[in-house]
Motif scaffolding. Sequence first.
Motif, PDB file in Angstrom:
ATOM      1  N   LEU A 104       0.813  -1.202   0.000  1.00 59.87           N
ATOM      2  CA  LEU A 104       0.000   0.000   0.000  1.00 59.87           C
ATOM      3  C   LEU A 104       0.848   1.254   0.000  1.00 59.87           C
ATOM      4  O   LEU A 104       1.969   1.240   0.508  1.00 59.87           O
ATOM      5  CB  LEU A 104      -0.881   0.069   1.260  1.00 59.87           C
ATOM      6  N   THR A 105       0.268   2.295  -0.542  1.00 58.73           N
ATOM      7  CA  THR A 105       0.825   3.629  -0.368  1.00 58.73           C
ATOM      8  C   THR A 105      -0.309   4.520   0.110  1.00 58.73           C
ATOM      9  O   THR A 105      -1.492   4.261  -0.172  1.00 58.73           O
ATOM     10  CB  THR A 105       1.410   4.211  -1.671  1.00 58.73           C
ATOM     11  N   HIS A 106       0.060   5.532   0.860  1.00 52.08           N
ATOM     12  CA  HIS A 106      -0.883   6.558   1.289  1.00 52.08           C
ATOM     13  C   HIS A 106      -0.215   7.902   1.087  1.00 52.08           C
ATOM     14  O   HIS A 106       0.947   8.076   1.436  1.00 52.08           O
ATOM     15  CB  HIS A 106      -1.256   6.387   2.766  1.00 52.08           C
ATOM     16  N   ASN A 107      -0.927   8.817   0.479  1.00 52.01           N
ATOM     17  CA  ASN A 107      -0.450  10.191   0.401  1.00 52.01           C
ATOM     18  C   ASN A 107      -1.649  11.117   0.382  1.00 52.01           C
ATOM     19  O   ASN A 107      -2.791  10.673   0.302  1.00 52.01           O
ATOM     20  CB  ASN A 107       0.467  10.403  -0.817  1.00 52.01           C
ATOM     21  N   LYS A 108      -1.359  12.380   0.506  1.00 50.69           N
ATOM     22  CA  LYS A 108      -2.420  13.384   0.486  1.00 50.69           C
ATOM     23  C   LYS A 108      -2.252  14.258  -0.736  1.00 50.69           C
ATOM     24  O   LYS A 108      -1.146  14.639  -1.082  1.00 50.69           O
ATOM     25  CB  LYS A 108      -2.366  14.254   1.746  1.00 50.69           C
ATOM     26  N   GLU A 109      -3.364  14.534  -1.378  1.00 52.72           N
ATOM     27  CA  GLU A 109      -3.407  15.512  -2.456  1.00 52.72           C
ATOM     28  C   GLU A 109      -4.383  16.581  -1.987  1.00 52.72           C
ATOM     29  O   GLU A 109      -5.593  16.378  -2.028  1.00 52.72           O
ATOM     30  CB  GLU A 109      -3.858  14.863  -3.762  1.00 52.72           C
ATOM     31  N   GLY A 110      -3.822  17.674  -1.471  1.00 54.69           N
ATOM     32  CA  GLY A 110      -4.649  18.676  -0.820  1.00 54.69           C
ATOM     33  C   GLY A 110      -5.207  18.083   0.463  1.00 54.69           C
ATOM     34  O   GLY A 110      -4.466  17.563   1.288  1.00 54.69           O
ATOM     35  N   LYS A 111      -6.523  18.096   0.610  1.00 56.88           N
ATOM     36  CA  LYS A 111      -7.156  17.498   1.780  1.00 56.88           C
ATOM     37  C   LYS A 111      -7.592  16.062   1.533  1.00 56.88           C
ATOM     38  O   LYS A 111      -8.105  15.395   2.426  1.00 56.88           O
ATOM     39  CB  LYS A 111      -8.368  18.332   2.200  1.00 56.88           C
ATOM     40  N   GLN A 112      -7.401  15.584   0.316  1.00 59.68           N
ATOM     41  CA  GLN A 112      -7.851  14.243  -0.067  1.00 59.68           C
ATOM     42  C   GLN A 112      -6.790  13.202   0.271  1.00 59.68           C
ATOM     43  O   GLN A 112      -5.630  13.348  -0.097  1.00 59.68           O
ATOM     44  CB  GLN A 112      -8.129  14.196  -1.580  1.00 59.68           C
ATOM     45  N   ASP A 113      -7.202  12.154   0.976  1.00 56.63           N
ATOM     46  CA  ASP A 113      -6.318  11.021   1.260  1.00 56.63           C
ATOM     47  C   ASP A 113      -6.421  10.028   0.123  1.00 56.63           C
ATOM     48  O   ASP A 113      -7.529   9.645  -0.273  1.00 56.63           O
ATOM     49  CB  ASP A 113      -6.717  10.344   2.573  1.00 56.63           C
ATOM     50  N   ILE A 114      -5.269   9.601  -0.393  1.00 54.92           N
ATOM     51  CA  ILE A 114      -5.222   8.651  -1.494  1.00 54.92           C
ATOM     52  C   ILE A 114      -4.503   7.394  -1.019  1.00 54.92           C
ATOM     53  O   ILE A 114      -3.327   7.435  -0.654  1.00 54.92           O
ATOM     54  CB  ILE A 114      -4.465   9.230  -2.718  1.00 54.92           C
ATOM     55  N   PHE A 115      -5.218   6.280  -0.994  1.00 54.11           N
ATOM     56  CA  PHE A 115      -4.634   4.981  -0.682  1.00 54.11           C
ATOM     57  C   PHE A 115      -4.592   4.190  -1.978  1.00 54.11           C
ATOM     58  O   PHE A 115      -5.575   4.129  -2.712  1.00 54.11           O
ATOM     59  CB  PHE A 115      -5.493   4.211   0.331  1.00 54.11           C
ATOM     60  N   THR A 116      -3.453   3.575  -2.261  1.00 53.75           N
ATOM     61  CA  THR A 116      -3.322   2.715  -3.430  1.00 53.75           C
ATOM     62  C   THR A 116      -2.899   1.336  -2.952  1.00 53.75           C
ATOM     63  O   THR A 116      -1.900   1.202  -2.240  1.00 53.75           O
ATOM     64  CB  THR A 116      -2.277   3.276  -4.418  1.00 53.75           C
ATOM     65  N   LYS A 117      -3.691   0.328  -3.321  1.00 52.74           N
ATOM     66  CA  LYS A 117      -3.399  -1.052  -2.918  1.00 52.74           C
ATOM     67  C   LYS A 117      -2.938  -1.846  -4.137  1.00 52.74           C
ATOM     68  O   LYS A 117      -3.541  -1.760  -5.198  1.00 52.74           O
ATOM     69  CB  LYS A 117      -4.647  -1.739  -2.358  1.00 52.74           C
ATOM     70  N   THR A 118      -1.886  -2.610  -3.955  1.00 51.81           N
ATOM     71  CA  THR A 118      -1.455  -3.585  -4.950  1.00 51.81           C
ATOM     72  C   THR A 118      -1.570  -4.949  -4.288  1.00 51.81           C
ATOM     73  O   THR A 118      -0.991  -5.171  -3.220  1.00 51.81           O
ATOM     74  CB  THR A 118       0.005  -3.330  -5.397  1.00 51.81           C
ATOM     75  N   ILE A 119      -2.324  -5.848  -4.901  1.00 55.27           N
ATOM     76  CA  ILE A 119      -2.581  -7.162  -4.312  1.00 55.27           C
ATOM     77  C   ILE A 119      -1.950  -8.222  -5.202  1.00 55.27           C
ATOM     78  O   ILE A 119      -2.182  -8.260  -6.408  1.00 55.27           O
ATOM     79  CB  ILE A 119      -4.090  -7.403  -4.165  1.00 55.27           C
ATOM     80  N   MET A 120      -1.116  -9.050  -4.567  1.00 58.21           N
ATOM     81  CA  MET A 120      -0.490 -10.164  -5.266  1.00 58.21           C
ATOM     82  C   MET A 120      -1.099 -11.463  -4.733  1.00 58.21           C
ATOM     83  O   MET A 120      -1.029 -11.722  -3.534  1.00 58.21           O
ATOM     84  CB  MET A 120       1.023 -10.174  -5.050  1.00 58.21           C
TER      85      MET A 120
END
Length: 134
Positions: free
Chosen positions: A80-96
């Motif tokens: 997973l990664t988590h970052n913020k774009e402005g006030k928006q939280d962005i989680f990106t999941k990669t599933i193997m």
Amino acid sequence: MANKTIHAHIVETDESAYAVNIDVSGHALKGDEPLDAGGRNLGPAPYDILTAALGECTAMTVRWYALQQKWPLDKVEVKLTHNKEGKQDIFTKTIMLHGNTLSDEQRKKLIEISGKCPVQRTLEGTPIITTLKT
């Protein structure tokens, strides 16, 4: 994945400006902020734990479904990664999904199920947080 009340107790430790001891459901953890945020990096920061919780729940949900279906899933990995774009939280999941005999249809269904983990549903919902003063 049972519905129950979870109790957590967090107490500052004075080891850094932000260091805390975390006791949750009988498990002891340490939390802190990284050096560049004024901590001593003695443990994961709050968003580290939140991101890890999403990954843990995702892996467990995929495993649970594969067990229910008796599908040949050898191992599941979640990055997973988590970052913020402005006030928006962005989680990106990669599933193997590891399992040489999993069909394409089974893999597709497991990826679909991964989005139904309870922590993801909580993050996507509108939880109610009540603050009590003592």
